[in-house]
Design a protein around this motif. Sequence first.
Motif, PDB file in Angstrom:
ATOM      1  N   THR A   1       1.000  -1.106  -0.190  1.00  0.00           N
ATOM      2  CA  THR A   1       0.119  -0.265   0.029  1.00  0.00           C
ATOM      3  C   THR A   1       1.097   1.721   0.000  1.00  0.00           C
ATOM      4  OG1 THR A   1      -0.403  -0.022   2.538  1.00  0.00           O
ATOM      5  CG2 THR A   1      -2.055  -1.339   1.201  1.00  0.00           C
ATOM      6  N   ASP A   2       1.834   1.567   0.170  1.00  0.00           N
ATOM      7  CA  ASP A   2       2.461   2.767  -0.433  1.00  0.00           C
ATOM      8  C   ASP A   2       4.828   2.186  -0.200  1.00  0.00           C
ATOM      9  OD1 ASP A   2       4.552   1.331   1.524  1.00  0.00           O
ATOM     10  OD2 ASP A   2       3.467   1.893   3.626  1.00  0.00           O
ATOM     11  N   ASP A   3       5.456   2.894  -0.354  1.00  0.00           N
ATOM     12  CA  ASP A   3       6.620   2.954  -1.068  1.00  0.00           C
ATOM     13  C   ASP A   3       7.223   1.584  -0.519  1.00  0.00           C
ATOM     14  OD1 ASP A   3       7.161   3.886   1.064  1.00  0.00           O
ATOM     15  OD2 ASP A   3       8.483   5.828   0.339  1.00  0.00           O
ATOM     16  N   SER A   4       7.217   0.489   1.031  1.00  0.00           N
ATOM     17  CA  SER A   4       7.719  -0.349   1.560  1.00  0.00           C
ATOM     18  C   SER A   4       6.777  -1.558   0.619  1.00  0.00           C
ATOM     19  CB  SER A   4       7.698  -0.571   3.092  1.00  0.00           C
ATOM     20  OG  SER A   4       6.803  -0.028   3.537  1.00  0.00           O
TER      21      SER A   4
ATOM     22  N   ILE B   1      10.411  -4.459   3.802  1.00  0.00           N
ATOM     23  CA  ILE B   1      11.309  -4.220   2.893  1.00  0.00           C
ATOM     24  C   ILE B   1      11.235  -2.923   1.902  1.00  0.00           C
ATOM     25  CG2 ILE B   1      12.731  -5.153   0.170  1.00  0.00           C
ATOM     26  CD1 ILE B   1      11.542  -7.484   1.721  1.00  0.00           C
ATOM     27  N   LYS B   2      12.712  -2.051   2.002  1.00  0.00           N
ATOM     28  CA  LYS B   2      12.831  -0.733   1.562  1.00  0.00           C
ATOM     29  C   LYS B   2      13.789  -0.521   0.935  1.00  0.00           C
ATOM     30  CE  LYS B   2      11.130   4.485   2.095  1.00  0.00           C
ATOM     31  NZ  LYS B   2      10.733   4.988   2.228  1.00  0.00           N
ATOM     32  N   ASN B   3      14.243   0.039  -0.542  1.00  0.00           N
ATOM     33  CA  ASN B   3      15.113   0.307  -0.933  1.00  0.00           C
ATOM     34  C   ASN B   3      16.061  -0.564  -0.788  1.00  0.00           C
ATOM     35  OD1 ASN B   3      13.731   2.674  -2.521  1.00  0.00           O
ATOM     36  ND2 ASN B   3      14.961   3.489   0.266  1.00  0.00           N
ATOM     37  N   GLY B   4      15.681  -2.333  -0.706  1.00  0.00           N
ATOM     38  CA  GLY B   4      16.590  -3.308  -1.206  1.00  0.00           C
ATOM     39  C   GLY B   4      16.987  -3.848   0.909  1.00  0.00           C
ATOM     40  N   GLU B   5      16.221  -2.785   1.491  1.00  0.00           N
ATOM     41  CA  GLU B   5      16.797  -2.886   2.454  1.00  0.00           C
ATOM     42  C   GLU B   5      15.637  -3.777   4.293  1.00  0.00           C
ATOM     43  OE1 GLU B   5      17.513   0.795   5.097  1.00  0.00           O
ATOM     44  OE2 GLU B   5      19.730   1.092   4.147  1.00  0.00           O
ATOM     45  N   VAL B   6      15.889  -4.762   4.361  1.00  0.00           N
ATOM     46  CA  VAL B   6      14.985  -5.360   5.154  1.00  0.00           C
ATOM     47  C   VAL B   6      15.241  -5.876   6.593  1.00  0.00           C
ATOM     48  CG1 VAL B   6      14.380  -7.682   5.184  1.00  0.00           C
ATOM     49  CG2 VAL B   6      15.680  -7.222   3.578  1.00  0.00           C
TER      50      VAL B   6
END
Length: 229
Positions: free
Chosen positions: A133-136, A205-210
Amino acid sequence: MKAKSVFLGFIFSFVLSFAQEVGNIVKYKGSVKVYRENIIKPIQVLQENFPLVVKDIVKTKSRSTAYIKFIDGSKVVLTEKSSISIEDYQVVSADKGRVFFKIRKRGDLRGLKVKARSVVIGVKGTKFMVDLTDDSMNIFLKEGLITVRSLIGEFIRYKEKEISEFESFKEKELGEYEKYKKEMEEEYKEFVKEFQMEAGTAVSIKNGEVRNIKIPPEIEREFELLDRF
């Protein structure tokens, strides 16, 4: 008008007869549409047990829900403003919104794979939800075991120790804390192509970071949607 409806129904049946059926929209609430290959306009779902075939895209509007059952017994629930793409019998792509999955175990066979943005989730007998629902992207695992693999590069996987160390350091001065945080990130992160999740866990997960997150009570309750059909 009646002749036109009969003609469109004929075309729909003709296309369906040459497609590989993978499951059905067992029931629905609100407005649900299916976008089908070789048919220009989306098909408004107006009946239960609506057949789905390979390459179909299913979308729900506001205050709408779609309950899908695949031919192997696996279940998928699309909440409002959500969509999935059925790439083939073995692969489903979660494209938007919040989508719940209950995947039936297939013995020794390769389990269903779920794609979401730049990751693929290997599944074999489990219950989980993907939130886009968002950028993550958040993955909530209720039951079973899944493997999350990156399709582009590697993940930066933060370990639990880093988070607990940060929490215990919050009362330090901001400048000192930021310096410490940077050191901890360098020490307690790892670069991995894939990682496993166990029942009762969740990640963001966001920009490859978990990073590990908690499963909110409201999400726990929403898993009941998978038991309603």
